[in-house]
Design an enzyme around this catalytic site. Sequence first.
Site, mmCIF file in Angstrom:
data_model
loop_
_atom_site.group_PDB
_atom_site.id
_atom_site.type_symbol
_atom_site.label_atom_id
_atom_site.label_comp_id
_atom_site.label_asym_id
_atom_site.label_seq_id
_atom_site.Cartn_x
_atom_site.Cartn_y
_atom_site.Cartn_z
ATOM 1 N N ASP A 103 2.948 13.606 0.243
ATOM 2 C CA ASP A 103 1.506 13.458 -0.200
ATOM 3 C C ASP A 103 0.883 12.980 1.058
ATOM 4 O O ASP A 103 -0.045 12.124 1.190
ATOM 5 C CB ASP A 103 1.471 12.018 -1.049
ATOM 6 C CG ASP A 103 0.325 12.300 -2.079
ATOM 7 O OD1 ASP A 103 -0.341 13.186 -1.998
ATOM 8 O OD2 ASP A 103 -0.238 11.102 -2.490
ATOM 9 N N LEU A 112 -8.817 -4.141 -3.042
ATOM 10 C CA LEU A 112 -9.173 -3.305 -1.967
ATOM 11 C C LEU A 112 -9.150 -1.703 -2.396
ATOM 12 O O LEU A 112 -9.859 -0.723 -1.862
ATOM 13 C CB LEU A 112 -7.895 -3.300 -0.889
ATOM 14 C CG LEU A 112 -7.710 -4.958 -0.178
ATOM 15 C CD1 LEU A 112 -6.747 -4.779 0.619
ATOM 16 C CD2 LEU A 112 -9.201 -4.961 0.589
ATOM 17 N N CYS A 143 -7.432 1.109 -5.918
ATOM 18 C CA CYS A 143 -6.810 1.198 -7.187
ATOM 19 C C CYS A 143 -6.107 2.535 -7.218
ATOM 20 O O CYS A 143 -6.635 3.512 -6.885
ATOM 21 C CB CYS A 143 -7.873 0.931 -8.410
ATOM 22 S SG CYS A 143 -7.002 0.815 -9.913
ATOM 23 N N GLY A 144 -5.001 2.537 -7.833
ATOM 24 C CA GLY A 144 -4.303 3.877 -8.280
ATOM 25 C C GLY A 144 -3.693 4.053 -9.298
ATOM 26 O O GLY A 144 -3.888 3.289 -10.335
ATOM 27 N N ASP A 145 -3.051 5.024 -9.586
ATOM 28 C CA ASP A 145 -2.440 5.513 -10.696
ATOM 29 C C ASP A 145 -1.450 4.484 -11.498
ATOM 30 O O ASP A 145 -1.213 4.305 -12.657
ATOM 31 C CB ASP A 145 -1.989 6.727 -10.791
ATOM 32 C CG ASP A 145 -1.331 7.525 -12.165
ATOM 33 O OD1 ASP A 145 -2.356 7.291 -13.291
ATOM 34 O OD2 ASP A 145 -0.314 8.031 -12.225
ATOM 35 N N ILE A 146 -0.712 3.840 -10.508
ATOM 36 C CA ILE A 146 0.362 2.890 -10.955
ATOM 37 C C ILE A 146 0.056 1.493 -10.621
ATOM 38 O O ILE A 146 0.974 0.577 -10.836
ATOM 39 C CB ILE A 146 1.839 3.310 -10.129
ATOM 40 C CG1 ILE A 146 1.640 3.156 -8.762
ATOM 41 C CG2 ILE A 146 2.082 4.761 -10.735
ATOM 42 C CD1 ILE A 146 3.210 3.160 -8.434
ATOM 43 N N GLY A 147 -1.142 1.066 -10.195
ATOM 44 C CA GLY A 147 -1.262 -0.362 -9.749
ATOM 45 C C GLY A 147 -2.740 -0.507 -9.027
ATOM 46 O O GLY A 147 -3.275 0.518 -8.500
ATOM 47 N N SER A 148 -2.953 -1.736 -8.616
ATOM 48 C CA SER A 148 -4.272 -2.049 -7.973
ATOM 49 C C SER A 148 -3.942 -2.986 -6.789
ATOM 50 O O SER A 148 -2.592 -3.572 -6.595
ATOM 51 C CB SER A 148 -5.139 -3.072 -8.809
ATOM 52 O OG SER A 148 -5.512 -2.133 -9.910
ATOM 53 N N LYS A 178 0.090 -5.331 -3.928
ATOM 54 C CA LYS A 178 -0.059 -4.257 -5.074
ATOM 55 C C LYS A 178 0.522 -4.677 -6.322
ATOM 56 O O LYS A 178 1.850 -5.320 -6.656
ATOM 57 C CB LYS A 178 0.631 -2.916 -4.316
ATOM 58 C CG LYS A 178 0.473 -1.723 -5.434
ATOM 59 C CD LYS A 178 1.162 -0.552 -4.931
ATOM 60 C CE LYS A 178 0.799 0.653 -5.743
ATOM 61 N NZ LYS A 178 1.252 2.078 -5.242
#
Length: 489
Positions: free
Chosen positions: A229, A110, A112-117, A133
């Site tokens: 954020d 779905l 993806c980010g800096d610390i996980g998918s 996640k």
Amino acid sequence: EDEDPEKSSLRGSVKDSSVSAKFSDGASSLTKASGSTKVSGHADLVQSGKSSVYRASAGSDVSDDSTCSSICSSASKPHKSNDSRWEAIQVIRTKEGSLGLSHFRLLKRLGCGDIGSVYLSELSGTKCYFAMKIMDKASLAGRKKLLRAQTEREILQCLDHPFLPTLYTHFETDKFSCLVMEFCPGGDLHTLRQKQPGKYFPEQAAKFYVAEVLLALEYLHMLGIIYRDLKPENVLVREDGHIMLSDFDLSLRCDVSPTLLKSSNPGVDPNQKGNQAYCVQPVCIEPACIQPACVTTTTCFSPRFFSSKSKREKKEKKAKADMATQVRPLPELVAEPTDARSMSFVGTHEYLAPEIIKGEGHGSAVDWWTFGIFLYELLFGKTPFKGSGNRATLFNVVGQPLRFPESPVVGFAARDLIRGLLIKEPQHRLAYKRGATEIKQHPFFEGVNWALIRCATPPDIPKPVEIPRPGASTSQKATPSAEKDGICS
């Protein structure tokens, strides 16, 4: 993670090329559908141009040593007690003792980010769908992100609110740390805004979304959590059209002391003879005081005089008497972590509060600044201080006055609320001391039934999401082992 003098002089500048190729902080939307998948780096600049940044200070934040309240240990969320997904998970736990990655079928990625998918996943043998996640522990350790991942997990464990994520379970393998959460099929508000005529929301729709976000922020502040954020990309839309705030790896945990404020009795006219006015200045009182004995005593008996006055005059007199003897309103709850202080450079460039940019230390007031930027973007289709680049944006935030475009036309109450929230000095900013309680009373929210907001009709109901069938193409079904260092390809 500590700032050196050279980095301090370039606060807010774009990260170096090795980091900009990765996926941004806060971009790992916990529940985004494929149509609203948000990535950062070069792809993100095309889609939204907004990515979160994080740079820790040399001094530790308040949150580093704080602990979650006792509700973190609760096995289920009361407001979700009738959720079939809880029952499905409990059945497997009872049968096999524990839950693991092998119990889930990953359908598609779905986001993806800096610390996980994040993956859309199905609990095997059921038709229960989740957003999972998955974080590579070795990658997090190598990039010094373990504390952020731990903070997000602990915050998710604390949450029990209709506009915040439900963490159903979490588990670890030798390589991965996994969070199993609620899946929102409606995407995010950034994607939804892009689909609107003119790429902005009508005022009533914006009011609906910001009202629900306000309640989510109020709840977080009551728990001593400063979000830091807020942006449309992090506000997801559930299948019923209501919202869910996501991504907590940039959040700050701190201490908070909820207090109750006495208020004056609006039903009593202090100038009217024979009436006792209970006009009390706001003061903190103990919760134990909220007992029937503390409520103003009303007189049930009064002298009766027979006269030849008309029925209408008698009714008017009776109405005034009733108003004079009505019970004063209960004190209002204020739970704002005003004493929190952090020196970290955290947030999204277009949403950063001036005090963060100037490195003066920040507290809960940064959430009310971002709330003002958020409302501005929903109503006007853009943020107010965006410059030609990140550096220009930061200069505008600190030095440029707030301006409103001539089009679209937005009501006075909305613009007045934004002005109050986007005051550059945090101590003068709306909600600095009383938090969400003060914002709720603003004329912009007139007519909002806060107690029954979950019953309100949302502006948009998402279309049902097509769940990939077991025999479908696996081109979108990336697996954790196929990724390198936890970074999406």
